[in-house]
Design a protein around this motif. Structure first.
Motif, PDB file in Angstrom:
ATOM      1  N   LEU A  16       0.971  -1.172   0.112  1.00 62.61           N
ATOM      2  CA  LEU A  16       0.104  -0.033   0.051  1.00 62.61           C
ATOM      3  C   LEU A  16       0.770   1.293  -0.094  1.00 62.61           C
ATOM      4  N   ASP A  17       0.403   2.084  -0.852  1.00 59.54           N
ATOM      5  CA  ASP A  17       1.431   3.346  -1.081  1.00 59.54           C
ATOM      6  C   ASP A  17       0.704   4.635  -0.773  1.00 59.54           C
ATOM      7  N   GLY A  18       0.645   5.124   0.522  1.00 60.44           N
ATOM      8  CA  GLY A  18      -0.340   6.467   0.712  1.00 60.44           C
ATOM      9  C   GLY A  18      -1.465   6.259   0.163  1.00 60.44           C
ATOM     10  N   VAL A  19      -2.491   5.432   0.477  1.00 57.12           N
ATOM     11  CA  VAL A  19      -3.690   5.122   0.264  1.00 57.12           C
ATOM     12  C   VAL A  19      -4.798   6.082   1.163  1.00 57.12           C
ATOM     13  N   ASP A  20      -5.623   6.761   0.826  1.00 57.38           N
ATOM     14  CA  ASP A  20      -6.420   7.511   1.611  1.00 57.38           C
ATOM     15  C   ASP A  20      -8.100   6.930   1.232  1.00 57.38           C
ATOM     16  N   PHE A  21      -8.565   6.791   2.283  1.00 59.03           N
ATOM     17  CA  PHE A  21     -10.165   6.061   2.153  1.00 59.03           C
ATOM     18  C   PHE A  21     -10.957   6.398   3.230  1.00 59.03           C
ATOM     19  N   THR A  22     -11.848   7.019   2.775  1.00 63.92           N
ATOM     20  CA  THR A  22     -13.150   7.333   3.837  1.00 63.92           C
ATOM     21  C   THR A  22     -14.508   6.731   3.518  1.00 63.92           C
ATOM     22  N   VAL A  23     -15.162   6.529   4.583  1.00 63.77           N
ATOM     23  CA  VAL A  23     -16.399   6.190   4.362  1.00 63.77           C
ATOM     24  C   VAL A  23     -17.502   6.834   5.333  1.00 63.77           C
ATOM     25  N   ALA A  24     -18.469   7.332   4.605  1.00 60.09           N
ATOM     26  CA  ALA A  24     -19.401   8.409   5.279  1.00 60.09           C
ATOM     27  C   ALA A  24     -20.443   7.308   6.111  1.00 60.09           C
ATOM     28  N   ALA A  25     -21.280   8.092   7.249  1.00 60.21           N
ATOM     29  CA  ALA A  25     -22.049   7.390   7.684  1.00 60.21           C
ATOM     30  C   ALA A  25     -23.126   6.955   6.915  1.00 60.21           C
ATOM     31  N   GLY A  26     -23.742   5.619   7.062  1.00 63.46           N
ATOM     32  CA  GLY A  26     -24.742   5.049   6.019  1.00 63.46           C
ATOM     33  C   GLY A  26     -24.449   4.962   4.609  1.00 63.46           C
ATOM     34  N   GLU A  27     -23.237   5.122   4.187  1.00 63.27           N
ATOM     35  CA  GLU A  27     -22.666   5.039   2.818  1.00 63.27           C
ATOM     36  C   GLU A  27     -22.356   3.474   2.394  1.00 63.27           C
ATOM     37  N   ARG A  28     -22.664   3.240   1.165  1.00 64.65           N
ATOM     38  CA  ARG A  28     -22.247   1.861   0.715  1.00 64.65           C
ATOM     39  C   ARG A  28     -20.987   2.149  -0.318  1.00 64.65           C
ATOM     40  N   VAL A  29     -19.999   1.675  -0.073  1.00 68.54           N
ATOM     41  CA  VAL A  29     -18.804   1.901  -0.737  1.00 68.54           C
ATOM     42  C   VAL A  29     -18.336   0.751  -1.694  1.00 68.54           C
ATOM     43  N   GLY A  30     -18.072   0.675  -2.694  1.00 70.84           N
ATOM     44  CA  GLY A  30     -17.359  -0.643  -3.327  1.00 70.84           C
ATOM     45  C   GLY A  30     -15.893  -0.266  -3.659  1.00 70.84           C
ATOM     46  N   LEU A  31     -15.076  -1.581  -3.262  1.00 74.53           N
ATOM     47  CA  LEU A  31     -13.672  -1.421  -3.181  1.00 74.53           C
ATOM     48  C   LEU A  31     -13.230  -2.431  -4.346  1.00 74.53           C
ATOM     49  N   LEU A  32     -12.658  -1.958  -5.454  1.00 76.48           N
ATOM     50  CA  LEU A  32     -12.327  -2.791  -6.534  1.00 76.48           C
ATOM     51  C   LEU A  32     -10.701  -2.731  -6.735  1.00 76.48           C
ATOM     52  N   GLY A  33     -10.340  -3.860  -7.476  1.00 74.96           N
ATOM     53  CA  GLY A  33      -8.956  -3.760  -7.763  1.00 74.96           C
ATOM     54  C   GLY A  33      -8.695  -5.257  -8.402  1.00 74.96           C
TER      55      GLY A  33
END
Lengths: 237, 291, 318
Positions: A21-38
């Motif tokens: 991992l190289d300087g990854v920013d990642f946020t999740v808001a309250a109640g949010e649905r986030v997909g993480l791909l790669g």
């Protein structure tokens, strides 16, 4: 936009000389649905492990609900509201399905009488009929459901579902998707890590893409999948 | 009494010679535990078994212990393959249950030790060869051949194994298995077969290490216990499965024990390996040459 | 809690029956043999709290046991307290040893804990050999009082003491097994990573288990010097303790408090009977062979075999 529930900034993780991992920013808001791909090996699982405490990040920080958590052991992070499932299901093999859920209720869910809530959770994931079966006897789909049930028993504010649909049939994928959506409606933020594109597109309000340990895209699902850099990463040159 | 130079030099010399033996005894564990992740705590017991085989050949036929050990090494190899097969079928195939695997090896150690006591009793046994007795003298430092021959033989053994692992096809397959089992399957090799070969090899080294041991010191069946702490300390300190690391760690332990014995008394020597093991685990679990 | 008290009362009633039975026979040999068997009940039960419930192998039972033994030797030579007063002290010291060992090694892979316990007995042995106050390698004599109130002999007194300790040990093990702690330990045994992810504080629970297990082993060793009246390191650190403490639960069955109890009673009695006809060495060889046979062929021990038979009978009838 709702306030952030999880904020990870500049996460670094190295294994020997390999930069995962190289300087990854990642946020999740309250109640949010986030997909993480790669693609495989892009660092998705490493990121999940750094967020939940199975690995310790070398640089950067993770803040959950306003408190820094990246130096806490896993069980304390779980108790503060971040639960996960495992990509390869890891049931407690000597226990029944119900007992598997009860462990999480006892230790993370803050429940006093474990017996009372387990049936309700098992009912939600459709495992109530199998509550007294040995977890060893479950099929792949049921094992995935058990992973989810155990994570839900921890009463999380944020659930990270790590490939809970891999290898399942379309009907089974839809079943689990519906389950995750119901859970989300009850106020739980969800991060979905998945290779099944149609499930992610149907589910996620926002998509992040990791490639070789870097975040290359983050935003509206439709915009992200048309991003030329994302196309290149997935389809090759 | 002050610390005199020749006392110091003698302590270092015997420490290095002893360290050579420790490397040979630990070599098998560096393979089984370090590379294959099989916690063979019975290894020192197999080493003692090797010592007794050398003892029998020496007293009945007058055979040289080293020569005997090379002849019987294939038998130990077969024994190792058998032990692996039982271990694999009973534990490894089902995954996880390390508890019973450990109990299994503990039981093997126990059976070997008690079995030897039943046959040979608890008296110390030793061998007779031409190189037991004379010493080479360099000024104030005396080097007994009884220590030098095993040390040189140990270096030869380590070099042979290292060469085998680096140069031969099977050897490289073993190293690959140690790194990652899945990758190997794609190349068409059978990881179980490779693991069996490697484990059998680790037991074969016990035959040779046992011969070296009985040249250096008289032995009785429960001497294996003195070596349990040592072999695992060397294996961990050496970086789990590194052959050069095993040699280096063996030398460090040998010197540390030799100093302890010289300056505090020999009865404290067994505690050194344990201290070294705990220290390594607490400070640098990856070992000296680990990442 | 009420059901635990109920079990304790029932267990004490059984213990009372055992006592009455032996008093009726009234032979000192019964007390001697009984003491040894009961001592193994405590050791096996203690081992199982860490080994069976948590899945961590302790090879150094003899070391923890020896801490209790030598606590008594030291107290005997200094304060000369009665045995029941030494029990908590010996237990405490052995418990602290367990905690320390656990703290140094349990944060790494579990197998390092096992390896460290294997070496621990050897180190403690060399410390005792070098400690002349407790007799060093030559050993120490402990003169026991000729008479003791309420009992026909001192050996009977020690037998009753061990009977109570064994009852308490089994009670504690059963209580742990059915508590929140016990379920957390079982989760650790099944899958440590998943246990953490379910909120189980694995390190803390493992340390509790090592401490409690060490405490009970230490307590088991405390009365020994008065029982044998002569203690020396090679006997105290004998591999027999280590192998029995481990073989008994594994042969009886590790997942329940009943397993170590069955294993200890069976194997302990067998050895007491066999020592009359066979040598102590052959005895130990038998234990070693049984251990290997059970772990390879009957991984769930006698309890597991029993359950399998019950299942088969039910299936045939139903």
């Amino acid at each position: 936009m709702a306030e952030a529930i999880l904020t990870a900034t500049k996460i670094d993780k190295r294994f020997g000389g390999f930069i995962a991992l190289d300087g990854v920013d990642f946020t999740v808001a309250a109640g949010e649905r986030v997909g993480l791909l790669g693609p495989n090996g892009s660092g998705k699982s490493t990121l999940v492990n750094c967020l939940t405490g199975a690995l310790r990040n070398d640089g950067g920080e993770v803040v959950l609900l306003g408190r820094r958590i990246d130096r806490l052991p896993t069980h304390q992070r779980i108790r503060r509201g971040i639960a996960r499932t495992f990509q390869v299901p890891r049931p407690f093999a000597s226990m029944t399905v119900r007992e598997n859920v009860e462990i999480a209720l006892l230790y993370a869910g803050g429940a006093t009488a474990a017996g009372n809530e387990a049936p309700a959770i098992l009912d939600q994931v459709g495992l109530l009929q199998k509550a007294d079966q040995s977890s060893r006897s479950l099929t792949q789909v049921d094992l995935r459901k058990l992973e989810l049930a155990r994570a839900m028993a921890a009463r999380p504010r944020l659930l990270i579902a790590d490939e809970v649909m891999a290898g399942l049939s379309t009907a089974e994928v839809d079943e689990i998707l519906a389950l995750l959506l119901r859970l989300n409606e009850s106020g739980v933020s969800i991060v979905m890590i998945e290779h099944i594109m149609y499930a992610v597109m149907k589910f996620a309000q926002r998509i992040c893409v990791l490639v070789a340990g870097r975040k290359i895209a983050d935003g509206d699902p439709q915009a992200v999948i048309r991003d030329p850099e994302v196309e290149r990463a997935y389809l090759g040159e | 009494m002050g610390v005199t130079i020749d006392l110091l030099l003698n302590a270092i010399a015997s420490g290095i010679l002893l360290g050579g033996l420790y490397a040979a005894v630990s070599l098998g564990v560096s393979i089984s535990f370090g590379m294959l992740d099989i916690v063979n705590i019975a290894h020192p017991a197999f080493v003692i078994l090797g010592s007794f085989v050398a003892y029998i050949a020496n007293t009945t036929l007058g055979a040289d212990p080293l020569l005997t050990s090379i002849v019987v090494a294939p038998v130990f190899y077969a024994l190792g393959a058998l032990v692996f097969q039982v271990y694999y079928v009973s534990f490894e195939r089902h995954g996880r249950d390390s508890l019973r695997g450990l109990a299994f090896f503990f039981g093997l150690m126990f059976i070997t030790e008690v079995g030897l006591i039943l046959v040979f009793g608890v008296d110390y046994r030793s061998v007779q060869t031409a190189y037991i007795g004379p010493s080479l003298n360099f000024g104030e430092v005396g080097i007994p051949l009884r220590l030098l021959v095993p040390c040189v033989a140990s270096l030869a053994l380590l070099a042979t194994i290292q060469l085998f692992l680096r140069r031969s096809f099977t050897g490289r397959a073993i190293l690959a298995v140690a790194q990652n089992q899945v990758a190997l399957q794609f190349q068409g090799a059978d990881p179980i077969r490779i693991r069996r070969i490697a484990f059998a090899l680790s037991i074969a080294t016990a035959a040779i290490a046992g011969a070296l041991l009985i040249i250096i010191q008289p032995i009785e069946p429960s001497v294996d216990r003195d070596y349990i702490g040592r072999v695992f300390a060397v294996c961990v300190l050496g970086g789990m499965g590194s052959i050069p690391g095993t040699l280096l760690a063996g030398l460090i332990l040998g010197i540390a024990e030799s100093f302890t014995a010289t300056f505090y008394g020999p009865s404290w020597a067994p505690a050194v390996s344990f201290g070294l093991l705990l220290l390594t685990l607490a400070i640098r679990p990856a070992g000296l040459l680990g990442r | 809690m009420r059901r635990h008290i109920g079990f304790l009362l029932a267990a004490l009633a059984v213990a009372l029956l055992v006592y009455l039975g032996t008093a009726w026979i009234g032979n000192d040999y019964v007390y001697f043999a009984g003491y040894v068997v009961l001592q193994y009940v405590v050791l096996a039960t203690a081992w199982n709290i860490l080994g069976g419930y948590t899945g961590y192998v302790n090879f150094g039972s003899a070391a923890f046991f020896a801490v209790g033994v030598y606590t008594t030797v030291v107290i005997h030579k200094t304060l000369a307290l009665p045995v029941p007063a030494i029990l908590p002290l010996g237990g405490l010291l052995a418990g602290i040893l367990g905690l320390g060992m656990g703290y140094l090694t349990l944060r790494l892979r579990g197998v390092f804990f096992s390896i460290a316990t294997l070496a621990l007995a050897i180190v403690l042995n060399s410390m005792i050999v070098n400690w002349s106050f407790v007799g060093g390698g030559r050993g120490a004599y402990v003169i026991r009082p000729r008479e003791i109130a309420f009992f026909t002999s001192y050996v009977q007194y020690l037998f009753v003491l061990m009977l109570v300790l064994a009852t308490l040990a089994v009670w504690i093990a059963r209580m742990v097994e059915r508590s929140r702690l016990g379920r957390g330990l079982a989760a650790i045994r099944d899958d440590e990573l998943a246990a953490e992810a379910a909120g189980v504080p694995t390190l803390k629970l493992k340390l509790i288990a090592t401490t409690l297990s060490g405490f009970m082993m230490g307590v088991a060793g405390v009365p020994l010097p008065y029982f044998v009246t002569y203690v020396e390191p090679s006997g105290t650190f004998s591999l027999g303790y280590a192998v029995n403490a481990m073989a008994m639960p594994l042969i009886g069955g590790t997942t329940s408090w009943l397993g170590p109890l069955i294993g200890a009673l069976l194997l302990g009695t067998l050895q007491q009977v066999a020592t009359v006809t066979l040598s102590a060495t052959v005895n130990l060889l038998i234990v070693g062979i049984l251990l290997v046979l059970f772990v390879t062929l009957a991984p769930d021990g006698i309890l597991g075999l029993g359950r399998a038979i019950v299942r088969r009978v039910r299936r045939r009838d139903g």
